[in-house]
Design a protein around this motif. Structure first.
Motif, short mmCIF file in Angstrom:
data_model
loop_
_atom_site.label_atom_id
_atom_site.label_comp_id
_atom_site.label_asym_id
_atom_site.label_seq_id
_atom_site.Cartn_x
_atom_site.Cartn_y
_atom_site.Cartn_z
N GLY A 429 0.69 -0.99 0.09
CA GLY A 429 0.32 0.27 -0.24
C GLY A 429 0.97 1.25 0.37
N LYS A 430 0.34 2.09 -0.51
CA LYS A 430 1.01 3.96 -0.68
C LYS A 430 1.10 4.31 0.42
CE LYS A 430 0.52 4.01 -5.25
NZ LYS A 430 1.46 4.66 -6.27
N ILE A 431 1.84 5.13 0.92
CA ILE A 431 2.20 5.88 2.18
C ILE A 431 1.34 7.18 1.67
CG2 ILE A 431 4.19 7.64 1.33
CD1 ILE A 431 4.19 5.47 4.53
N ASP A 432 0.45 7.49 1.61
CA ASP A 432 -0.46 8.13 1.13
C ASP A 432 -1.48 7.70 1.67
OD1 ASP A 432 -0.57 7.08 -1.14
OD2 ASP A 432 -1.01 9.32 -2.17
N ASN A 454 -0.45 15.38 0.60
CA ASN A 454 -0.29 15.77 2.13
C ASN A 454 0.06 15.16 3.23
OD1 ASN A 454 0.69 18.20 4.32
ND2 ASN A 454 -1.26 18.86 4.33
N ASN A 455 -0.69 13.87 2.75
CA ASN A 455 -1.47 12.74 4.26
C ASN A 455 -0.21 11.71 3.95
OD1 ASN A 455 -2.82 11.64 6.21
ND2 ASN A 455 -3.59 9.82 4.48
N ALA A 456 0.84 12.17 3.77
CA ALA A 456 1.82 11.07 3.47
C ALA A 456 2.66 11.43 4.42
CB ALA A 456 3.30 11.87 1.81
N ALA A 457 2.48 13.26 5.35
CA ALA A 457 3.70 12.36 6.73
C ALA A 457 2.62 12.29 7.70
CB ALA A 457 3.15 14.52 6.35
N ASP A 458 1.61 12.41 7.75
CA ASP A 458 0.69 11.11 8.76
C ASP A 458 1.12 9.74 8.07
OD1 ASP A 458 -0.57 13.07 9.94
OD2 ASP A 458 -1.49 13.54 7.94
N GLU A 463 4.01 5.33 10.43
CA GLU A 463 4.40 4.16 9.62
C GLU A 463 3.47 3.10 9.35
OE1 GLU A 463 7.02 1.99 11.98
OE2 GLU A 463 8.06 3.71 12.87
N ASP A 464 2.57 4.12 8.31
CA ASP A 464 1.04 2.83 7.77
C ASP A 464 1.00 3.35 6.39
OD1 ASP A 464 -1.11 2.01 7.65
OD2 ASP A 464 -2.57 4.05 9.15
N PRO A 465 1.37 2.34 6.00
CA PRO A 465 1.04 0.90 6.05
C PRO A 465 2.99 0.64 6.47
CG PRO A 465 1.20 0.99 3.68
CD PRO A 465 1.51 2.73 4.52
N ASN A 466 3.76 1.24 6.51
CA ASN A 466 4.54 0.95 6.88
C ASN A 466 6.07 1.79 6.78
OD1 ASN A 466 4.82 0.02 2.90
ND2 ASN A 466 6.35 1.25 4.31
N GLU A 467 6.98 1.73 7.69
CA GLU A 467 8.24 2.17 7.61
C GLU A 467 8.85 3.37 6.09
OE1 GLU A 467 11.17 0.82 9.88
OE2 GLU A 467 11.56 2.90 11.00
N THR A 483 -0.16 22.51 4.13
CA THR A 483 -1.19 22.74 5.27
C THR A 483 -0.65 22.36 6.70
OG1 THR A 483 -3.11 21.30 5.07
CG2 THR A 483 -2.85 24.35 4.41
N GLN A 484 -0.27 22.96 8.00
CA GLN A 484 -0.22 22.40 8.83
C GLN A 484 1.59 22.21 9.24
OE1 GLN A 484 -3.40 20.97 11.20
NE2 GLN A 484 -1.87 20.18 12.73
N GLY A 485 2.00 22.51 8.32
CA GLY A 485 3.46 21.41 7.77
C GLY A 485 4.70 20.89 8.96
N GLU A 486 4.55 21.73 10.37
CA GLU A 486 4.69 20.85 11.45
C GLU A 486 5.11 19.86 11.23
OE1 GLU A 486 3.73 19.06 14.78
OE2 GLU A 486 1.51 19.83 13.81
N ARG A 487 3.52 19.15 10.88
CA ARG A 487 3.86 17.67 10.64
C ARG A 487 4.57 17.10 10.19
NH1 ARG A 487 0.01 15.93 7.30
NH2 ARG A 487 -0.31 17.88 6.93
N TRP A 488 5.07 17.76 8.72
CA TRP A 488 6.54 17.11 7.72
C TRP A 488 7.37 17.55 8.45
CZ3 TRP A 488 5.98 14.32 3.06
CH2 TRP A 488 4.98 14.98 3.18
#
Ligand code: SF4
Length: 845
Positions: A429-432, A454-458, A463-467, A483-488
């Protein structure tokens, strides 16, 4: 350039850059004086220079350009007269390219991090290294993943790109064996394509036939300032204003609004209400285009406010579902209803609808990011675009057109070069999280067909679906542009090994382990891009018009080749064998080094344009050299109305009731063993039942203090996609935008709101949202709708160079809007939301 690996602190890093910059500047002073330099035409120059063709990618207009080069130095830029799209015209920000290529703060040699700790407040302590050391380190890290059968833990993040992108983005990622090639597209304008796709089968931007039109409604679009063929539209906008009535729908007085016939300062997020009301009036007034839409069988208009219509009474021609749309959505959407929602005047709404309808089919509904990159933007995209269907302007003279046909070809297939490890890795699965129940991302009619950038940061953080263990980013800066770049910040700190290919240090680079210096797209790179306007499509080449000053390589071609060589040295030669398939079409030779590879790949991709034996259409050349020196291929003129009845939707008609969307949403629901209503509820849309398949109004979905001001984010006309902030011209000329100030970052407040808040012009203020706060200067300005606060995106860099930041690595100049915008999505398109999403509290510091 030889480099020595010795310690370079943040201060030394910038000091060295400054010294190099002085050297460049002194070089410039030694050049001969020029005469008549302000001309963009065939000026009488006193120096021996030459106009060399290339392409500007300062925004996604992708204008064909020429650079005037004297003694090897680029000194001026203009549009390429050979282009039928933009011609000799260019825009104000094109000139900032000169300050970018000669920016003393550029990354000049490869560097590596020496501080193992990563974070916003951790000085990376980069030190220069050789290309060899950098590439060996990268290859070792990739091989480690392959030896451990965990290639899915590799990721490639792409920002701006050329059409050479697939070499690094697609082929390299897949042959290494990862599903994680993540593009920036969903922070760009994907929702803008949703409406056209689910009505007329077109997942793309549009061109607008402004020279033949009589009425234009601009929905958040600012064509003379912001994006998509700015050069062309600037050059012809005066004529357009003479001929057409222009209405701008925007809470902020944009550059285009300042010149328009009417400015409708709508409440943010209410565009769908206005669009539905315009459609309502067009139908009740009998102004739809009968040639395209059809008519009542008895010729009598039965569209009466508040009443439903019998579907059998109307005979459609090139459209589908008009009466369903009326019955489900439009019959009660009167101008008075819309006036309540939008804060506009009912009589003005009616007047615009009648004017637009009477101009049919030479009437354009022109949709840009603002109304659609919102939580429920997919339906605003459909509602605003559907107006083009009502007036029959789709594919019509004076209307909205798709891109003309072109004949570039893709790179050789990669599948034979994937081994079992790669095949297994790409199945993960893809990281986003695209395609999951909560992220349909229905690009081009496929569940999970689009990216959720942007969801790739989460994904990385959880580590979903993997690291993710090894990542490469190029021409991107997601901590700043998302947006909400601190997650990045946190996500990038977590990746054990990250490489950044870039021209300048940036907020993304701050977290890198290796930095590879990239050449500048307009002056130093072989590539090509495609763009369209003026009824033509162009394929225009990026070319190295000057010798690179620094020890740089091309991100999309040379670097992957060099990595492939290093992987081959380590026993994995699949990537290099694949790249050797990119033969020179003139000689049949395989590339033997990175420079040949870059050139052969470009010649391969554009082969059918320049080889007379392969000719398919458009401009004809005598061969590669003829094409290269011209710099651009132009298509045949636009073939109007060829798509009517062949739109590629499920019904092949322009769908007011989208059978196409119904099928795709149904497939997504089935995949997740649920129903469409549940999907819509999960994704924060209001529609249920049949409403999900027609263009319709949905209420804005907003965060923040209910008494706060709605943030209106917009692009400066000097923004080269956020990359010009280190140019002194950018800062000096920032008042180019109505209401802005030079060398400052202002938030523009209507004087009525400012008086209520006790804020005066020039006050330092904080904008506070549920996710962050930024500091900037208050500007009282009547061009901002009361209840909103308008602020340009572009300032707030802390790691983009000495000009962009107040103190490099520490203190930003102004504030980044994205720091106060909560992360949210228009989930049907996967788009990140920038608009109509947050009310901010404004306090004096
Ligand atoms: S900045 Fe954009 S509009 Fe201006 S010349 Fe470059 S690509 Fe064209």
């Amino acid at each position: 350039m030889k480099t020595k690996a010795k310690g370079l602190t943040r201060r030394k890093f910038m000091k060295n850059a400054a010294v190099a910059g002085v050297a460049v500047a002194l070089g410039a002073m030694l050049k001969p004086a020029l005469k008549a330099f302000s001309s963009t035409g065939s000026a009488d120059y006193t120096v021996n220079g030459e106009w060399r063709p290339t392409t500007c990618q300062g925004c996604t207009s992708w204008c064909s350009t020429q650079v005037y080069v004297v003694d090897g130095r680029a000194i001026k830029v203009r549009g390429n007269p050979n282009s039928k799209v933009n011609g000799i015209a260019s825009c104000p920000r094109v000139h900032l390219g000169l300050q970018q290529v000669y920016d003393p703060d550029r990354i000049k040699v490869p560097m590596k991090r020496t501080n193992p700790n990563k974070g916003r407040n951790e000085d990376p302590r980069f030190v220069p290294i050789t290309w060899d050391e950098a590439l060996n380190t990268i290859a070792d890290r990739i091989m480690e993943l392959r030896h451990n059968n965990e290639t899915e833990k590799y990721a490639l993040f792409r920002g701006r790109y050329s059409y050479m992108r697939d070499i690094i983005y697609d082929r390299m990622t897949k042959i290494i064996g990862s599903p994680n090639n993540i593009s920036h597209s969903a922070i760009c304008a994907e929702a803008e394509k949703f409406g056209p796709y689910y009505t007329e089968g077109l997942w793309d931007y549009r061109q607008y036939d402004i020279l033949n039109t009589r009425y234009i409604i601009l929905w958040g679009a600012d064509p003379v300032a912001a994006n998509r063929q700015v050069s062309y539209y600037i050059s012809r906008w005066g004529e357009t204003l003479d001929r057409a009535h222009v209405v701008v729908v925007d809470p902020r007085l944009s550059v285009s609004a300042a010149k328009a016939d009417e400015w409708l300062p709508i409440k943010p997020g209410e565009d769908g209400a206005l669009a539905s009301a315009i459609a309502h009036v067009i139908l009740t007034e009998g102004l739809w285009n009968r040639e395209f839409v059809g008519d009542f069988k008895d010729g009598a208009n039965k569209f009466v406010a508040g009443q439903t219509v019998n579907e059998a009474d109307f005979e459609e021609k090139y459209t589908y579902g008009l009466v369903k749309w009326w019955n489900i959505e439009l019959n009660d959407k009167t101008p008075e209803w819309a006036a309540e929602k939008t804060g506009l005047n009912a009589a003005q709404i009616k007047g615009v609808a009648i004017g637009y309808g009477k101009a049919a089919p030479q009437a354009i509904s022109w949709v840009a990011r603002g109304p659609v990159m919102q939580v429920r933007g997919a339906y605003a995209s459909m509602a605003t675009h559907a107006l083009n269907g009502l007036v029959g302007s789709v594919d019509s003279v004076g209307g909205t057109l798709k891109a003309n046909k072109e004949y570039t070809q893709s790179f050789p297939d990669y599948k034979d070069f994937q081994d079992d490890i790669a095949k297994a890795g790409t199945k993960h699965g893809k990281i986003d999280h695209r395609g999951r129940k909560e992220f349909p991302a229905l690009t081009k009619g496929k569940s999970g067909g689009g990216v959720v950038t942007n969801n790739a940061a989460d994904g990385i953080l959880n580590e979903d679906p993997n690291e993710i263990k090894v990542a490469i980013g190029y021409m991107n800066n997601f901590p700043f542009s998302c947006t909400q770049g601190e997650r990045w910040y946190r996500a990038l700190s977590k990746i054990p090994f990250m490489v950044h290919l870039t021209t300048n240090a940036s907020e993304w680079t701050w977290f890198a382990d290796i930095i590879l210096p990239s050449n500048h797209h307009m002056f130093e790179k072989w590539a090509y891009v495609k763009s369209f306007a003026n009824g033509y499509r162009q394929v225009t080449m990026n070319q190295p018009v000057i010798e690179p000053i620094w020890d740089v390589r091309t991100d999309e071609t040379e670097v992957p080749w060099l990595i492939a060589e290093k992987l081959a040295e380590r026993g994995f030669d699949n990537l290099l064998r694949h790249y050797k398939e990119y033969r020179d079409p003139e000689t049949g030779k395989s590339p033997t080094n990175e420079r040949e590879f870059a050139l052969y790949a470009l010649k391969h991709a554009t082969h059918k344009l320049w080889d007379p034996a392969e000719y398919q259409g458009g401009d004809k050349f005598n061969g590669w050299e003829d094409f290269r020196s011209t710099g651009v291929w132009n298509s045949d003129p636009y073939p109007y109305r060829k798509r009517w009845g062949k739109f590629g939707t499920k019904t092949d008609q322009f769908e007011f009731y989208s059978e196409t969307l119904k099928e795709v949403l149904g497939a997504h629901a089935e995949k997740h063993k649920t129903n469409i209503d549940d999907i819509l509820a999960t994704c924060n849309y209001q529609a249920r039942g049949e409403k999900a398949f027609v263009p319709h109004y949905e209420e804005p979905y907003m965060y923040g203090n209910p008494d706060g001001l709605v943030l209106v984010d917009y692009k400066s006309r000097l923004n080269r996609e956020g990359r010009s902030a280190n140019s002194p011209w950018y800062q000096e000329l920032k008042d180019h935008d109505p209401g802005d100030e030079a060398w400052d970052d202002v938030a523009k407040i209507n004087p009525v709101d400012a008086a209520k808040l006790g804020i005066s012009n020039g006050d330092i203020i904080k904008l506070i949202s549920p996710v962050g706060e930024i500091t900037c200067t208050a500007k009282l300005w009547e061009g901002t709708r009361p209840g909103t606060i308008a602020k340009c995106y572009g300032q707030g860099h802390w790691a983009y160079g000495k000009v962009a930041a107040k103190e490099f690595g520490k203190t930003p100049r102004g504030g980044n809007n994205n720091d106060i915008i909560p992360v949210e999505y228009d989930r049907l398109s996967g788009s990140t939301v920038f608009f109509g999403i947050v009310r901010v509290s404004v306090v004096k510091v």
